[in-house]
Design a protein around this motif. Structure first.
Motif, PDB file in Angstrom:
ATOM      1  N   ARG A  19      10.357   4.701   0.229  1.00  0.00           N
ATOM      2  CA  ARG A  19       9.253   5.109  -0.644  1.00  0.00           C
ATOM      3  C   ARG A  19       7.994   5.427   0.151  1.00  0.00           C
ATOM      4  NH1 ARG A  19       9.489   4.564  -6.096  1.00  0.00           N
ATOM      5  NH2 ARG A  19      11.243   3.411  -7.007  1.00  0.00           N
ATOM      6  N   LEU A  20       7.682   4.624   1.149  1.00  0.00           N
ATOM      7  CA  LEU A  20       6.483   4.853   1.946  1.00  0.00           C
ATOM      8  C   LEU A  20       6.624   6.087   2.812  1.00  0.00           C
ATOM      9  CD1 LEU A  20       5.637   1.184   3.047  1.00  0.00           C
ATOM     10  CD2 LEU A  20       4.573   2.534   1.230  1.00  0.00           C
ATOM     11  N   PHE A  24       3.728   7.094   6.705  1.00  0.00           N
ATOM     12  CA  PHE A  24       3.060   5.796   6.656  1.00  0.00           C
ATOM     13  C   PHE A  24       3.036   5.168   8.045  1.00  0.00           C
ATOM     14  CE2 PHE A  24       3.093   1.184   5.992  1.00  0.00           C
ATOM     15  CZ  PHE A  24       1.973   1.036   5.189  1.00  0.00           C
ATOM     16  N   GLU A  25       4.200   5.103   8.693  1.00  0.00           N
ATOM     17  CA  GLU A  25       4.256   4.516  10.035  1.00  0.00           C
ATOM     18  C   GLU A  25       3.506   5.376  11.041  1.00  0.00           C
ATOM     19  OE1 GLU A  25       8.085   3.490  11.441  1.00  0.00           O
ATOM     20  OE2 GLU A  25       8.668   2.366   9.644  1.00  0.00           O
ATOM     21  N   ARG A  26       3.720   6.697  10.970  1.00  0.00           N
ATOM     22  CA  ARG A  26       3.116   7.588  11.963  1.00  0.00           C
ATOM     23  C   ARG A  26       1.587   7.535  11.919  1.00  0.00           C
ATOM     24  NH1 ARG A  26       5.990  11.585  10.884  1.00  0.00           N
ATOM     25  NH2 ARG A  26       4.684  12.647   9.377  1.00  0.00           N
ATOM     26  N   LYS A  27       1.008   7.545  10.726  1.00  0.00           N
ATOM     27  CA  LYS A  27      -0.451   7.576  10.626  1.00  0.00           C
ATOM     28  C   LYS A  27      -1.079   6.238  10.988  1.00  0.00           C
ATOM     29  CE  LYS A  27      -0.886  11.530   7.599  1.00  0.00           C
ATOM     30  NZ  LYS A  27      -1.551  12.134   6.425  1.00  0.00           N
ATOM     31  N   GLY A 156      -0.297   4.014 -11.337  1.00  0.00           N
ATOM     32  CA  GLY A 156       0.091   2.780 -11.993  1.00  0.00           C
ATOM     33  C   GLY A 156       0.500   1.700 -11.014  1.00  0.00           C
ATOM     34  N   HIS A 157       1.627   1.019 -11.337  1.00  0.00           N
ATOM     35  CA  HIS A 157       2.088  -0.114 -10.536  1.00  0.00           C
ATOM     36  C   HIS A 157       2.872   0.407  -9.334  1.00  0.00           C
ATOM     37  CE1 HIS A 157       2.907  -4.336  -9.911  1.00  0.00           C
ATOM     38  NE2 HIS A 157       4.210  -4.101  -9.818  1.00  0.00           N
ATOM     39  N   CYS A 158       2.183   0.675  -8.237  1.00  0.00           N
ATOM     40  CA  CYS A 158       2.831   1.236  -7.047  1.00  0.00           C
ATOM     41  C   CYS A 158       1.921   1.041  -5.842  1.00  0.00           C
ATOM     42  CB  CYS A 158       3.144   2.720  -7.251  1.00  0.00           C
ATOM     43  SG  CYS A 158       1.682   3.771  -7.396  1.00  0.00           S
ATOM     44  N   LEU A 159       2.479   1.292  -4.673  1.00  0.00           N
ATOM     45  CA  LEU A 159       1.714   1.360  -3.429  1.00  0.00           C
ATOM     46  C   LEU A 159       1.713   2.831  -3.013  1.00  0.00           C
ATOM     47  CD1 LEU A 159       0.264  -0.027  -1.064  1.00  0.00           C
ATOM     48  CD2 LEU A 159       2.501  -0.387  -0.004  1.00  0.00           C
ATOM     49  N   PRO A 160       0.676   3.607  -3.391  1.00  0.00           N
ATOM     50  CA  PRO A 160       0.709   5.062  -3.194  1.00  0.00           C
ATOM     51  C   PRO A 160       0.532   5.451  -1.728  1.00  0.00           C
ATOM     52  CG  PRO A 160      -1.441   4.396  -4.005  1.00  0.00           C
ATOM     53  CD  PRO A 160      -0.583   3.149  -3.998  1.00  0.00           C
ATOM     54  N   VAL A 161       1.058   6.628  -1.378  1.00  0.00           N
ATOM     55  CA  VAL A 161       0.980   7.090   0.014  1.00  0.00           C
ATOM     56  C   VAL A 161       0.528   8.551   0.079  1.00  0.00           C
ATOM     57  CG1 VAL A 161       2.581   5.464   1.076  1.00  0.00           C
ATOM     58  CG2 VAL A 161       3.494   7.465  -0.077  1.00  0.00           C
ATOM     59  N   ALA A 168      -7.409   5.625   3.449  1.00  0.00           N
ATOM     60  CA  ALA A 168      -8.058   4.353   3.098  1.00  0.00           C
ATOM     61  C   ALA A 168      -7.424   3.188   3.854  1.00  0.00           C
ATOM     62  CB  ALA A 168      -7.970   4.121   1.594  1.00  0.00           C
ATOM     63  N   TYR A 169      -6.082   3.170   3.941  1.00  0.00           N
ATOM     64  CA  TYR A 169      -5.397   2.083   4.640  1.00  0.00           C
ATOM     65  C   TYR A 169      -5.729   2.091   6.136  1.00  0.00           C
ATOM     66  CZ  TYR A 169      -2.474   2.520   0.425  1.00  0.00           C
ATOM     67  OH  TYR A 169      -2.022   2.644  -0.868  1.00  0.00           O
ATOM     68  N   THR A 170      -5.657   3.277   6.753  1.00  0.00           N
ATOM     69  CA  THR A 170      -5.886   3.348   8.199  1.00  0.00           C
ATOM     70  C   THR A 170      -7.344   3.051   8.547  1.00  0.00           C
ATOM     71  OG1 THR A 170      -6.173   5.761   8.000  1.00  0.00           O
ATOM     72  CG2 THR A 170      -3.981   4.950   8.601  1.00  0.00           C
ATOM     73  N   ARG A 171      -8.272   3.486   7.693  1.00  0.00           N
ATOM     74  CA  ARG A 171      -9.690   3.186   7.950  1.00  0.00           C
ATOM     75  C   ARG A 171      -9.925   1.671   7.909  1.00  0.00           C
ATOM     76  NH1 ARG A 171     -12.026   5.532   3.728  1.00  0.00           N
ATOM     77  NH2 ARG A 171     -11.935   7.595   4.679  1.00  0.00           N
ATOM     78  N   PHE A 172      -9.312   1.008   6.928  1.00  0.00           N
ATOM     79  CA  PHE A 172      -9.451  -0.444   6.821  1.00  0.00           C
ATOM     80  C   PHE A 172      -8.858  -1.145   8.048  1.00  0.00           C
ATOM     81  CE2 PHE A 172      -6.919  -4.250   5.785  1.00  0.00           C
ATOM     82  CZ  PHE A 172      -7.944  -5.161   5.578  1.00  0.00           C
ATOM     83  N   LEU A 173      -7.644  -0.740   8.445  1.00  0.00           N
ATOM     84  CA  LEU A 173      -6.984  -1.396   9.570  1.00  0.00           C
ATOM     85  C   LEU A 173      -7.728  -1.160  10.879  1.00  0.00           C
ATOM     86  CD1 LEU A 173      -3.233  -0.709   8.713  1.00  0.00           C
ATOM     87  CD2 LEU A 173      -4.445  -2.889   8.562  1.00  0.00           C
ATOM     88  N   SER A 174      -8.246   0.067  11.074  1.00  0.00           N
ATOM     89  CA  SER A 174      -8.999   0.363  12.299  1.00  0.00           C
ATOM     90  C   SER A 174     -10.203  -0.550  12.419  1.00  0.00           C
ATOM     91  CB  SER A 174      -9.440   1.832  12.302  1.00  0.00           C
ATOM     92  OG  SER A 174      -8.323   2.691  12.314  1.00  0.00           O
TER      93      SER A 174
END
Length: 610
Positions: A19-20, A24-27, A156-161, A168-174
């Motif tokens: 699903r991801l 997801f991994e590459r970015k 809805g109920h999901c982890l969107p990619v 947003a995810y990569t900015r937070f992790l950086s």
């Protein structure tokens, strides 16, 4: 560094990985500048009638079922609850992304005594989540982490990619991995090799550029470039990032990248290429290079500006006229007709059949080849026009009711993914079946004919309409859902009672030709791949003028998103009879020929009458 991904209920580790998707991994690897990141997708230990679960059994068993520690954890739904428990137990070192966690079980239910979690946490919630309301998830996390950040998406109920979600995810992790305020118990020991020369250059750059200089890590420097002269109209700053190898500057040379938040229209890729080239040319072995690289980039920006830099790099490289990135892709698509495509497909099938026949007649015994051990998970995409019965087939094969079915087009929007079983052909058994039956207990058993049952991931995507490759009916989005499949199952309307859009045909029009339905769906898939490859083919042409090896590597990467090995594109080149040494002179027809042979090999297609 390790990243652990925890799936939700009724999923498996393989399903959430699918699903991801590969992006997801590459970015995340790119954002953290770490190609050595290891991603782990463990399965929950508790089996229920609806699938695997982290929270439906003994919670201590769930905690014990995964690796002792991880650097980053990403959890969805019940997996998010598990991720919070791991963080509370001090088994997450750097950061956590918690998506739609339920309020129960709480940390105390997991046997975790922590009242607060001193770890950067991003809470991901869906505005339309009816299963677990956004406020419930936010309150659950903020009860143990007052500084948790919140990211709300419109689904809805999901982890969107989507691209915006991944950003947003990569900015937070950086930011989380650069944060110096993380407590000692949550810090990761990171060893970086530095030298006196690198330390001296860092001091000099800080003295020269002051606030425009940032030392991201021991060996990564960032300098803000000028916005003076012809570049004063730039709305946002440009950053030159220098990655210094351990043997710099005596042997190793820096690797430069350009970063900005401007879009591709204001700051095109060609301008980035020109600036990196200017920085590279400033290198002198044995001497500090970053200051000279910054001066070279600033001179280019000040004297020429972004638009002239872009024009100069395009003119210098002389991109071929027959295959270039343009606003209108119709010329490349129009280079072949449907009849010519059918001829290419027949030629590809004939070549593949010849190769298969040659391999089967070779002296190497098939059973000897299959004695090698390994793990391979088959994934199959279900395709077809709207309202043809794809979701009905999906539910029947997976023995579920998870895919919504109805008598109107586009009942399915987001893909349905679930595991099913298939019977392995007898000839693929490494040793005779009788011996298996006597000596082995198989994980998934056998069917009534004694054939070994193996798992397969099925992916039911939304229906395709004519022009899907151009984006009609959200076609590009639906086609992208097929990237990570190994084979395609094409469901067709054998009755011919529905048209291309899945609408009921009137009696006076007559039924649709079954062959036409097979052909136009296959054509959509072909033209979708051609469009994706042609949009970036100019980069292959540019590299070919300097290095055929680099051009071939870039060509392989253009096909890398279709769940295939580099060897598969090499095989397609040979079967298509294309000269990879003459890439610069390829025509649009050559590109169509390559894609025809590639897609026939990468996406074996089976037709299933409705």
């Amino acid at each position: 560094m390790k990243v652990m991904i925890l799936h939700g209920s009724r999923q498996t580790g393989e399903m959430i990985r699918w699903r991801l998707g590969d992006d997801f991994e590459r970015k995340i690897k790119k954002a953290l500048d770490n190609n050595n990141l290891k991603f782990d997708y463990p399965d929950a230990p508790h089996q229920t009638k609806n699938g695997l679960s982290w929270t439906s059994g003994d919670l201590s068993v769930s905690l014990a079922s995964v690796a002792q520690e991880t650097d980053i954890v990403v959890g969805f739904s019940s997996g998010a609850s598990m991720a919070l428990a791991l963080a509370g137990a001090g088994r997450v070192k750097r950061a956590a992304i918690i998506a739609s966690p339920p309020s129960r079980p709480g940390l105390e239910d997991w046997g975790v005594n922590a009242k607060t979690i001193s770890l950067p946490i991003l809470v991901v919630v869906g505005a339309k989540d009816e299963l677990i309301k956004p406020n419930e998830s936010i309150n659950t996390v903020r009860a143990v982490s007052s500084e948790a950040q919140v990211y709300q998406h419109p689904k809805g109920h999901c982890l969107p990619v989507r691209a915006s979600d991944l950003q947003a995810y990569t900015r937070f992790l950086s930011k989380a991995l650069e944060d110096k305020s993380i407590s000692r118990t949550n810090k990761i020991k990171q060893i970086e090799i530095t030298t006196p020369e690198i330390e001296d250059e860092a001091e000099a750059l800080e003295a020269i550029f002051s606030e425009d200089f940032l030392r991201r890590s021991m060996n990564i420097f960032q300098v803000t470039l000028t916005r003076e002269g012809k570049s004063k109209s730039l709305s946002l700053p440009l950053f030159l990032i220098a990655h210094l190898p351990p043997n710099y500057p005596n042997e190793g040379r820096p690797h430069y990248t350009i970063e900005t938040r401007m879009n591709g229209l204001e700051f095109p890729h060609a301008a980035s290429v020109a600036l990196r080239s200017a920085a590279d040319q400033a290198f002198v072995c044995g001497e500090p290079a970053v200051y000279s690289a910054v001066l070279a980039c600033n001179d280019l920006l000040r004297d020429q500006g972004i638009s002239e830099v872009r024009e100069s790099i395009v003119e210098e490289e002389g991109i071929t006229e027959q295959i270039e990135q343009s606003d209108d892709m119709s010329q490349i698509q129009a280079a072949v007709t449907q009849l010519e495509l059918e001829a290419l497909w027949r030629a590809a099938r004939s070549k593949l059949d010849e190769e298969i026949m040659h391999e089967s007649n070779s002296s190497t015994n098939l059973h000897k080849q299959l004695k090698t051990r390994g793990y391979w998970k088959l994934s199959v995409g279900i395709v077809g026009k709207p309202s043809v019965g794809k979701s009905t087939l999906f539910n029947a094969v997976t023995r579920s009711t998870g895919a919504k079915t109805a008598a109107y087009p586009f009942t399915t929007i987001d893909p349905n993914i679930r595991e099913a079983l298939y019977a392995m052909p007898v000839e693929c058994e490494p040793i005779p079946i009788e011996d298996h039956l006597k000596k082995q207990t198989l994980a998934f058993g056998r069917d009534a004919h004694g054939r070994r049952l193996m798992p397969v991931l099925l992916k039911d995507v939304a229906g395709l309409v004519p022009g899907a490759y151009r984006g009609l009916g959200k076609g590009n989005r639906f086609l992208n859902d097929l990237c990570d499949t190994d084979a395609l199952l094409h469901v067709v309307d054998a009755s011919g009672e529905t048209d291309e859009n899945g609408e009921q045909r009137s009696a006076d029009i007559g039924s649709q030709n079954l062959r036409d339905e097979v052909i136009w769906v296959r054509e959509e898939l072909h033209r979708w791949i051609v469009g994706n490859v042609a949009a970036k083919f100019n980069s292959v042409v540019r590299l070919a003028k300097h290095s055929i090896e680099l051009a071939q590597e870039r060509l392989r990467s253009l096909f890398g998103g279709y769940h295939c090995s580099p060897g598969l594109i090499d095989r397609a080149l040979v079967l298509a009879g294309l000269d990879k040494m003459a890439i610069v002179s390829w025509t649009a027809m050559d590109l169509h020929r390559l894609v025809a042979f590639f897609s026939r090999n990468a996406f074996p297609n089976s037709n299933c009458p409705k």
